[in-house]
Structures are given as structure tokens and as C-alpha cells.
Design a protein around this motif. Structure first.
Motif, mmCIF file in Angstrom:
data_model
loop_
_atom_site.group_PDB
_atom_site.id
_atom_site.type_symbol
_atom_site.label_atom_id
_atom_site.label_comp_id
_atom_site.label_asym_id
_atom_site.label_seq_id
_atom_site.Cartn_x
_atom_site.Cartn_y
_atom_site.Cartn_z
ATOM 1 N N LEU A 249 2.616 -11.513 -8.714
ATOM 2 C CA LEU A 249 2.897 -11.044 -7.357
ATOM 3 C C LEU A 249 2.122 -9.750 -7.177
ATOM 4 O O LEU A 249 2.312 -8.794 -7.942
ATOM 5 N N HIS A 250 1.238 -9.734 -6.205
ATOM 6 C CA HIS A 250 0.209 -8.690 -6.114
ATOM 7 C C HIS A 250 0.445 -7.765 -4.920
ATOM 8 O O HIS A 250 0.242 -8.136 -3.773
ATOM 9 N N PHE A 251 0.895 -6.534 -5.232
ATOM 10 C CA PHE A 251 1.156 -5.518 -4.215
ATOM 11 C C PHE A 251 0.171 -4.353 -4.267
ATOM 12 O O PHE A 251 0.143 -3.542 -3.340
ATOM 13 N N ALA A 252 -0.587 -4.232 -5.349
ATOM 14 C CA ALA A 252 -1.412 -3.045 -5.562
ATOM 15 C C ALA A 252 -2.575 -3.008 -4.567
ATOM 16 O O ALA A 252 -3.445 -3.874 -4.583
ATOM 17 N N ALA A 253 -2.574 -1.995 -3.702
ATOM 18 C CA ALA A 253 -3.634 -1.856 -2.701
ATOM 19 C C ALA A 253 -3.504 -0.499 -2.030
ATOM 20 O O ALA A 253 -2.450 0.145 -2.086
ATOM 21 N N LYS A 254 -4.569 -0.072 -1.376
ATOM 22 C CA LYS A 254 -4.506 1.087 -0.506
ATOM 23 C C LYS A 254 -4.161 0.583 0.895
ATOM 24 O O LYS A 254 -4.650 -0.461 1.319
ATOM 25 N N SER A 255 -3.327 1.353 1.626
ATOM 26 C CA SER A 255 -2.722 0.761 2.825
ATOM 27 C C SER A 255 -2.610 1.697 4.026
ATOM 28 O O SER A 255 -1.837 1.422 4.943
ATOM 29 N N LEU A 256 -3.371 2.782 4.071
ATOM 30 C CA LEU A 256 -3.282 3.707 5.202
ATOM 31 C C LEU A 256 -4.384 3.409 6.208
ATOM 32 O O LEU A 256 -5.572 3.487 5.880
ATOM 33 N N VAL A 257 -3.998 3.061 7.430
ATOM 34 C CA VAL A 257 -4.963 2.653 8.444
ATOM 35 C C VAL A 257 -5.973 3.760 8.724
ATOM 36 O O VAL A 257 -7.189 3.530 8.747
ATOM 37 N N GLY A 258 -5.484 4.988 8.943
ATOM 38 C CA GLY A 258 -6.382 6.090 9.246
ATOM 39 C C GLY A 258 -7.333 6.387 8.106
ATOM 40 O O GLY A 258 -8.533 6.626 8.312
ATOM 41 N N GLU A 259 -6.826 6.388 6.897
ATOM 42 C CA GLU A 259 -7.658 6.636 5.719
ATOM 43 C C GLU A 259 -8.712 5.556 5.569
ATOM 44 O O GLU A 259 -9.853 5.827 5.177
#
Length: 327
Positions: free
Chosen positions: A70-80
Motif C-alpha cells: 500500500l503506497h502512500f509515500a509522496a510529496k503532496s503540496l500543491v503550491g510547492e
């Protein structure tokens, strides 16, 4: 099943780990702890590897007997993501590609992927189902859509199965396990409203009050994080009897405006939360509400915490616990 959870020390990942353990699964967490927290590991083994480290990633997955990831690892900030697109493609697309290759080398056949409603962009219908046009308007959404496309191609060309779960707005907290949302920087409305109320965060700003909605503020579908977690359990268990590529939208089907969410937070806190009105943020659609009919039908999944007041109360309970015990 013996399962690996990447990003399992993060917000949604840790709640899903809890739900998997409660369902009797054997869970190992892979997390570089760049945004995750050791207090969220819940006694599970930690593999401290970055998905960009292809050598160590492959080495640590081999001969472990994992039956699914189950894969959750990610960058997730829209502005960034707008300011650093190459970093987002490297982490989200490159990291997931590395993971899939390592899984194939280790004969791990199942992947549940943490996707997002951001792949849809500006909606063209009141409720967004799985067939809604996909036209992301920010880099974060672009990277998630590219990963979905890659996973579908892999499933069509090999003995590999992937299920993509597209979240709308994850919110709330599990009080029993003392788990909750803690990002730095925090960009989500509910924790920022509660931090403003508690005096532990910045004053609250509403980004635009001139949208074509009932009160002029954006409308979003808020789904309790425990409901998201139960959907992940249902998805990985369903993959025991089905194969190939699939995707599900996850929301509660109710839209709440920013002002309605603030009102719910005020009820939870028992005090008024002051705010100022700012300009619109680029890339913010007026309304995003999910149709989760497919998930309800095919996964047998039903959200149990669909009240915005309940979601806000659980988030406030977590905020109080966090201030008293984790800071």
C-alpha cells in the motif's frame, strides 16, 4: 496477508496501518521519515529507505515474502509542486516507478496506490465519478495522473495488479489510537482553523469569497481519515480475488463550503474563529465533490463518519492531545 506500507508513518498511512493491524494483517512500514513521525509507527518494523534509493529499495524488498504493498509515500503540496515541479516528478513518478520495479523483482504482485481528486482538475459535473475527464491543473495532480497511467500500462503488460484510490479531502483523526494530522507546513483548512483557535498557528485566511457557491467560498468533499483507511483494507483484500488495474473515487458525497467547515470547527472548539479574506489561490476549483458509488458497490465500502461536525470534533480532540503530549 504480509503487507508493506510505504509512507506508513504519515497521516493517512498511519491510520491505514492501524486498520490493517485490526483486520489481522502483518504490516511492515517503509518510510524515510522526511514528513512521517516515529510516534505513528504503532510497533511495526520500520524499513528506513527512500524510494529514490533504487539499490537499497530492491535489496530490502527481496525475500521478505510481502504479498502486497500500500503506497502512500509522496510529496503532496500543491503550491510547492508549482514551484518545484522537477522534485515532484522525481519523488512521485520516479519513486513509484522504482517501487514497482522493485516489487516485480521481488515477485510482489499487488499494489494499492494513494491517488487524488486533483487528477480531475476543474469539474464539469456536480458529482465526480471515475469516468470524469482527467485534466489536472497543478503539478501535484499531474504527477499522480502519470503514475496512474504508468500503473495501468504495467498491469496490461505483466502479471501485476494495481488499485488506485482517489481521495478528496482527508480530514479528522482516530482518537483511540492517538493518531492525527501533523504536517509542517500545514496547508489543510481544518487543522489550520483549529490551530488558529488554540493560538498555536497563524491567523486564518480564507482564499476567496467570490466563488459561484452558496456563500462564495469553495466547496469540498471531506472524508474522515478512518473511512479512507477502511477503503484501503477493502481494496487490498479484494485484490485476492481480482486482478488487473482498477480505480475508485473516495469521498462521502457531501460538499461543505469553507465557511461551513469553519462553523463546524467553532462548534468543536466552543469559540469563534476569526479569519480574514484573501485572494483566490491559483488552481482552486469552486466545487469538488465525489461520487463514490463504484467503491460502495464493488468494495462494499460505506463511510461511517460523514458529518462535518464529527470530523471537526475528532480533529480538535487530536489537536488537544498533540499539544499536550507531542510538542
Amino acid at each position: 496477508m504480509k503487507l508493506l506500507v510505504t509512507g506508513g508513518a504519515g497521516y493517512v498511512g498511519s491510520h491505514t496501518v492501524r486498520a490493517l493491524l485490526a483486520a489481522g494483517h502483518d504490516v511492515t512500514i517503509l518510510d524515510n521519515l522526511s514528513t512521517g513521525h516515529r510516534w505513528a509507527l504503532q510497533g511495526c518494523e520500520l524499513i528506513p529507505v527512500d524510494l529514490r534509493d533504487t539499490h537499497n529499495l530492491s535489496r530490502r524488498l527481496k525475500k521478505r515474502g510481502f504479498e502486497g504493498v500500500l503506497h502512500f509515500a509522496a510529496k503532496s503540496l500543491v503550491g510547492e509542486s508549482k514551484n518545484h515541479p522537477a522534485i515532484y516528478y522525481q519523488n512521485n513518478v520516479g519513486g513509484t516507478t522504482n517501487l514497482v520495479r522493485a516489487m516485480q523483482a521481488a515477485d510482489i504482485p499487488r499494489l494499492v496506490f494513494s491517488s487524488t481528486a486533483a487528477i480531475f482538475g476543474n469539474p464539469v459535473s456536480d458529482l465526480i465519478d471515475e469516468d470524469h475527464p482527467k485534466a489536472p491543473i497543478n503539478v501535484y495532480g499531474q504527477t499522480k495522473l502519470v503514475v496512474e497511467q504508468m500503473l495501468q500500462a504495467v498491469c496490461e503488460s505483466s502479471e501485476f495488479s494495481a488499485t488506485c484510490l482517489r481521495y478528496f479531502n482527508a480530514a479528522g483523526a482516530n482518537n483511540d489510537a492517538k493518531l492525527g494530522e501533523w504536517h509542517e507546513p500545514e496547508t489543510h483548512l481544518i487543522p489550520n482553523a483549529l490551530r488558529a483557535a488554540a493560538g498555536t498557528g497563524n491567523p486564518l485566511t480564507l482564499f476567496g469569497d467570490d466563488y459561484p457557491t452558496n456563500d462564495g467560498t469553495c466547496v469540498r468533499d471531506y472524508i474522515h481519515v478512518d473511512d479512507l483507511a477502511s477503503a484501503h483494507v477493502a481494496a487490498i483484500e479484494k485484490m485476492n480475488s481480482s486482478s488487473g488495474f482498477n480505480a475508485f473515487n473516495l469521498g462521502n458525497g457531501n460538499g461543505y463550503s469553507v465557511k461551513e467547515v469553519i462553523t463546524a470547527c467553532e462548534k468543536a472548539v466552543g469559540a469563534e474563529i476569526p479569519y480574514t479574506i484573501g485572494s483566490r489561490r491559483e488552481g482552486d476549483p469552486a466545487t469538488l465533490v465525489a461520487s463514490s458509488a463504484k467503491a460502495r458497490s464493488e468494495l462494499g465500502w460505506t463511510p461511517e463518519h460523514d458529518s462535518i461536525d464529527e470530523i471537526a470534533r475528532s480533529a480538535w480532540n487530536w489537536e488537544c492531545h498533540r499539544r499536550d503530549n507531542l510538542t
